[in-house]
Structures are given as C-alpha cells and as structure tokens.
Write a protein that holds these residues in place. Structure first.
Motif, PDB file in Angstrom:
ATOM      1  N   TYR A 169       0.829  -1.219   0.000  1.00  0.00           N
ATOM      2  CA  TYR A 169       0.000   0.000   0.000  1.00  0.00           C
ATOM      3  C   TYR A 169       0.858   1.262   0.000  1.00  0.00           C
ATOM      4  O   TYR A 169       0.607   2.197  -0.746  1.00  0.00           O
ATOM      5  N   TYR A 170       1.883   1.284   0.834  1.00  0.00           N
ATOM      6  CA  TYR A 170       2.686   2.503   0.969  1.00  0.00           C
ATOM      7  C   TYR A 170       3.735   2.645  -0.126  1.00  0.00           C
ATOM      8  O   TYR A 170       4.339   3.702  -0.271  1.00  0.00           O
TER       9      TYR A 170
ATOM     10  N   PRO B  32      -2.208   8.272   1.329  1.00  0.00           N
ATOM     11  CA  PRO B  32      -2.579   7.273   2.340  1.00  0.00           C
ATOM     12  C   PRO B  32      -3.406   7.882   3.472  1.00  0.00           C
ATOM     13  O   PRO B  32      -3.153   9.014   3.894  1.00  0.00           O
TER      14      PRO B  32
ATOM     15  N   ILE C  33      -7.588   1.580   5.909  1.00  0.00           N
ATOM     16  CA  ILE C  33      -6.803   1.399   4.686  1.00  0.00           C
ATOM     17  C   ILE C  33      -7.606   0.604   3.660  1.00  0.00           C
ATOM     18  O   ILE C  33      -7.627   0.950   2.477  1.00  0.00           O
TER      19      ILE C  33
ATOM     20  N   ASN D 172     -10.055   2.772   1.973  1.00  0.00           N
ATOM     21  CA  ASN D 172      -9.383   3.633   1.005  1.00  0.00           C
ATOM     22  C   ASN D 172      -9.030   2.864  -0.264  1.00  0.00           C
ATOM     23  O   ASN D 172      -9.222   3.368  -1.375  1.00  0.00           O
TER      24      ASN D 172
END
Length: 130
Positions: A29-30, A39, A85, A88
C-alpha cells in the motif's frame, strides 16, 4: 451486480498472522504510488501500530494474562487502521482487482448495491371481522 472489494479476512486471522499481514500492507500500500497517492494513515504511524502489535503479542505470550489488555488494545488499533486502509483501497480501486492486489489485499466479490434489499411489503387493509 458483483463488484470486487478488499477481503477483510484479517479480522479472523490467527494472532501470529496479523503482524505478517500488516507488514505486507507496508510493502504494498505505501509503496504503490500511484494509485495510492494520499494514504489515509501516515506510513510512520502504521509502522508503529504494526510494531506495537508485535511487541504486545510477544509480551502477552511471555507474560500471560497480565499482558492481555495491552495486546487487545494493540490488536484493536491495528484492525481499526487496517479497516481504514481497506476502505481507502476499495474507494481507489472501484472494483479493479489489480489495484486491490497493489494495496496488499486479496479481492473478494460481493454485492454492493442497495437494490438488493427487498422492499417492505405494504398491507392495504386488515379484515378483523372475519
């Protein structure tokens, strides 16, 4: 219509698998930018949540019930962050399974339409006289 979204299986994972899953989110994700350009949780904060969970789990394993409360709190905070997360990723992906994988999640197909809720039946008249 079925649409892919993030599988939230981390809610049911064995306690030792959750830290590994969190590390997977860190490395997916990052790092995937784009599509995840903003984020919802800063990387440093999420790293701390994963680390705190791992430390609390080790302390709980070694210290017994006296450490359970700290572990439960760390677990709650990590799952709450993973939920944010996942929300998102679902929003950014909009059903695209490749983007869901880039976020570190596995896609699952579900119905996401409010049209699947049946209408409330209407009773025109109740005949009480028989």
């Amino acid at each position: 219509m079925k649409q892919s979204r993030c599988n939230r299986n981390y809610h049911r994972m064995k306690i030792f698998e959750r830290e590994t899953f969190g590390s997977g989110i860190l490395s997916n994700y990052y790092v995937s930018n784009p599509p995840f350009t903003a984020p919802v949780i800063p990387k440093a904060d999420f790293e701390k949540l994963v680390s705190d969970y791992n430390i609390a789990l080790i302390n709980y394993k070694n210290g017994g019930k006296a450490q359970k409360g700290y572990w439960l709190m760390a677990e709650h905070l990590l799952i709450e962050a993973l939920d944010r997360i996942a929300d998102n990723v679902d929003e950014v992906a909009d059903g695209n399974e490749d983007i869901i994988f880039k976020g570190g999640f596995k896609p699952i197909k579900t119905y996401r339409s409010i049209h699947n809720i049946p209408p409330v039946p209407e009773i025109e008249k109740i005949d009480r006289d028989g």
